[in-house]
Enzyme design. Structure first.
Site, mmCIF file in Angstrom:
data_model
loop_
_atom_site.group_PDB
_atom_site.id
_atom_site.type_symbol
_atom_site.label_atom_id
_atom_site.label_comp_id
_atom_site.label_asym_id
_atom_site.label_seq_id
_atom_site.Cartn_x
_atom_site.Cartn_y
_atom_site.Cartn_z
ATOM 1 N N MET A 17 -13.673 -5.861 -2.828
ATOM 2 C CA MET A 17 -14.153 -4.985 -3.875
ATOM 3 C C MET A 17 -14.543 -5.727 -5.144
ATOM 4 S SD MET A 17 -12.227 -1.652 -5.407
ATOM 5 C CE MET A 17 -10.872 -2.602 -6.054
ATOM 6 N N ASP A 70 -1.262 -0.596 -0.093
ATOM 7 C CA ASP A 70 -1.579 -1.941 0.393
ATOM 8 C C ASP A 70 -0.478 -2.912 -0.030
ATOM 9 O OD1 ASP A 70 -3.095 -3.731 1.840
ATOM 10 O OD2 ASP A 70 -4.379 -4.287 0.159
ATOM 11 N N LYS A 89 1.867 -5.747 0.423
ATOM 12 C CA LYS A 89 1.898 -6.924 1.292
ATOM 13 C C LYS A 89 2.234 -8.130 0.425
ATOM 14 C CE LYS A 89 -3.133 -7.473 0.840
ATOM 15 N NZ LYS A 89 -4.409 -7.503 1.552
ATOM 16 N N ASP A 145 -2.545 -5.312 -7.845
ATOM 17 C CA ASP A 145 -3.625 -4.797 -7.002
ATOM 18 C C ASP A 145 -3.360 -3.392 -6.475
ATOM 19 O OD1 ASP A 145 -5.939 -4.483 -5.696
ATOM 20 O OD2 ASP A 145 -5.752 -6.225 -4.400
#
Length: 691
Positions: free
Chosen positions: A53, A165, A167, A186
């Site tokens: 993105m 997301d 991780k 993020d």
């Protein structure tokens, strides 16, 4: 040894950093950014990373303060409507949050070409798994670090944000004062649980698989972004915990060119991972290296993982999200239980659960065995019935003769007993009348006490308590040290501190005290439990509010019935709490029952009915079903116009909500007309200067 395929490198999610040279050439705005470029008050220094993105740069801010920051900007060629919408979600999501383990938003704006950017604090760290391995942290240290991450994710959930997301590369760890400091970054594909972040959130992500496959919850792999709640992040935290403990991920994927992306999604949805302790035994020679990074040998690592840690991880990784931890806090609490040598809430599947699984796998065998068993039982029953009938016939003759003789003696006894019972009944009736009067007086007294206590609970001001706690601490400090202490207290959230104090010292005893004091007064108990639940919801303590809310509803159903107004109020409050917790199916059941009952009992124009209609419309709009929400919004508005008039505040609020719903559907012309009607109505009622 050949490196395994890394599913986090799926094109369009977290591709490796691309070269900026392909974007250079021409004036700024017609090419990609380069070191030295100026964006508003920020000079780009170094590209830190790039995803599907946008790109993240280290930048130097010149004013109003000099500092280095991280600047995230949509990359050239990706400024489509959908990408801009996701970018806007991340910008708003981060702006909502204030937590020591979540990167702070410092500024935001747009480039000269109109591409949005925002500025975060510069996090100088490495992915959490890399940090743990490089520092060779033991299991306890890894769990303590993970515990902080859980609380950061829970903070986001309380603000209505699902990360989607979670991780290692989105959890960076640095060292501060010789201790590890994790930061969650993020939120670029975050989802607002309250659907209030941006109008585009719900429909720009529809029918897309959002997230990184290796850490993706099964429901995310269902190819629908509309049914994701906070338990998706709990699953991703489970994957992260699995990796921190074993050095591997719970699911193994073949390379996509061999199996295909759809096969990868199927594995996420259907394949069950093996327990962490079992995984260690399958790693062969690699197990020694993995154990060494945790400062133990392979046998010790397996022993430490077996039992509680296996159960905790596997509960977080349940395919059925109703069997997972309800919240990230629940997972964090079980980690704390393990670290404190306390019993954990996670437990292995029950015998009944395992039996159900076996029955599902072996349906034909079970049917055959059950049929044979039924035939054997039927034969035994037939033989027994014949014997029983013969015996019963013989006994019946003897019993009839004995009963005839006994009846003659009982007539006189019955006459005397009847006289005694009549006298006893008169005395009991007198005592019952006296007891009823005393009970009524006591109930009225208790209702007054309950109303007073409920009023006091509703007046709790946690913000003011925090301010007073801070002032008291400063006042108690020596004058010479106050300035230094005041600086150290600047980062302390006294509102949260006050809330925690109330929870630990007052709220934990509230429900048991209500049960003890009002055991014989179920309606008074229900009133206090309802007020307690509403108060805790207002303070953001949604999960602990669930028990008193459920009990208040159950008591009122039992004592008052399903059609009483107090019962319906508790049913609506139950639906509101489920909605705020993200349990939308349960919320819908409560709202629909409340609507059907109020319509049947009170009619279409009763305020309770109109409120229930509005609740159904709001829930459907939160779920993104704008088309389904329209008739509810319309019926509620028409009813309010009819009952309260066009200029009643509730009617004007309903008109405004209808405008927002039409805007969400993209019907901008209709939305503008009805929104203007609401605005003009508010001005007529409150005046043009009213806020």
């Amino acid at each position: 040894m050949k490196e395994p395929y890394d599913p986090t490198l799926i094109p369009g999610e977290d591709s490796p950093t691309q070269s900026a040279s392909a974007e250079t050439g021409g004036p700024t705005g017609a090419r990609g950014e380069a070191p030295g470029d100026i964006i508003d008050r920020f000079r780009l220094l170094e590209k830190l990373g790039e995803g599907g993105m946008g790109s993240v740069w280290m930048a130097q801010q010149a004013e109003p303060v000099k500092r280095r920051v991280a600047l995230k900007i949509i990359k050239l060629g990706m400024d489509t409507r959908e990408v801009v919408a996701r970018f806007e979600v991340e910008r708003q999501a981060l702006a909502l949050m204030d937590h020591p383990h979540i990167a702070k938003v410092l500024d935001a704006g747009s480039t000269s070409s109109g591409r949005p950017y925002f500025v975060m604090e510069l996090v100088r760290g490495v992915p959490i798994t890399n940090y743990c391995d490089q520092a060779k942290l033991g299991l306890r240290e890894r769990l303590e670090l993970f515990h902080k991450v859980c609380h950061a994710i829970q903070h986001a959930h309380h603000k209505g944000i699902i990360h989607r997301d979670v991780k290692p590369s989105n959890i960076l760890v640095s060292e501060q004062d010789n201790s590890a400091l994790p930061k969650v970054i993020d939120f670029g594909i975050a989802k607002a649980t309250s659907a209030e972040l941006t109008d585009q959130t719900l429909y720009t992500m529809f029918s897309q698989v959002i997230g990184t496959p290796a850490y993706m919850a099964p429901e995310q792999a269902e190819n629908s972004g509309l049914d994701i709640d906070t338990r998706a992040d709990v699953y991703s935290l489970g994957v992260l915990l699995y990796e921190l403990l074993t050095g591997t991920r719970p699911l193994e994927f073949k390379r996509p060119e061999l199996a295909g992306y759809e096969e990868m999604l199927r594995i996420i949805r259907e394949d069950d991972p093996i327990k962490p302790s079992t995984r260690i035994s399958t790693l062969g020679d690699n197990a020694n290296a993995i154990a060494g990074k945790r400062r133990v040998n392979t046998q010790s690592l397996q022993k430490r993982l077996r039992g509680d840690l296996d159960w905790i991880v596997m509960k977080a990784l349940e395919k059925d999200r109703s069997r997972r931890y309800e919240t990230a806090n629940g997972l964090a609490e079980d980690i704390a239980h393990f670290l404190n040598d306390e019993p954990v809430d996670a437990a292995p599947p029950s015998a009944r659960y395992r039996l159900n699984k076996l029955l599902q796998r072996r349906k034909k065998t079970v049917v055959f065995v059950a049929t044979i068993a039924l035939l054997l039982i039927a034969g035994s029953v037939g033989t027994g019935v014949g014997w029983w009938k013969t015996t019963k016939a013989n006994k019946s003759l003897d019993l009839a003769l004995a009963e005839k003789e006994f009846a003659l003696n009982q007539e006189e006894k019955q006459r005397l007993l009847a006289q005694q019972n009549e006298i006893r009944a008169q005395k009991e009736a007198e005592r019952a009348t006296q007891a009823e009067a005393a009970t009524k007086a006591r109930a009225e007294e208790l209702e007054q006490v309950a109303a007073f206590q409920a009023e006091q609970l509703s007046k709790l001001d946690v913000d003011l308590m925090g301010i007073r706690m801070r002032a008291a601490l400063l006042a108690a400090a020596p004058q010479a040290q106050r300035s230094e202490i005041e600086q150290k207290l600047a980062s302390v959230n006294f509102t949260n501190l006050a809330l925690g104090t109330l929870r630990d010292n007052l709220f934990e005893r509230t429900v048991p005290t209500i049960d003890q004091q009002f055991e014989a007064q179920p309606l008074v108990r229900a009133q206090l439990l309802q007020t307690t639940a509403i108060t805790w919801c207002d303070l953001g303590l949604l999960e602990i509010a669930l028990e008193p809310q459920q009990r208040a509803l159950a008591l009122r159903r039992e004592e008052l019935g399903d059609e009483n107004q107090d019962t319906l109020d508790s049913l609506t409050a139950m639906g509101n709490l489920y909605k705020d917790l993200g349990k939308f199916n349960e919320a819908e059941l409560c709202y629909r029952e409340a609507l059907e009952t109020t319509r049947r009992v009170f009619g279409d124009d009763h305020p309770s009915t109109l409120a229930s209609i509005g609740n159904m419309g709001l829930l459907l709009s939160v779920l993104g079903d704008f088309k389904g929400a329209v008739p509810y919004y319309r019926d509620a508005l028409e009813g309010l116009r009819r009952v309260l008039g066009d200029e009643h505040p509730q009617t004007l609020l309903s008109i405004n909500n209808m405008g927002l719903l039409l805007q969400s559907q993209g019907k901008l012309a209709e939305a503008e007309l009805i929104s203007r009607e609401a605005l003009e109505g508010f001005r007529r009622v409150h005046g043009a200067e009213h806020p």
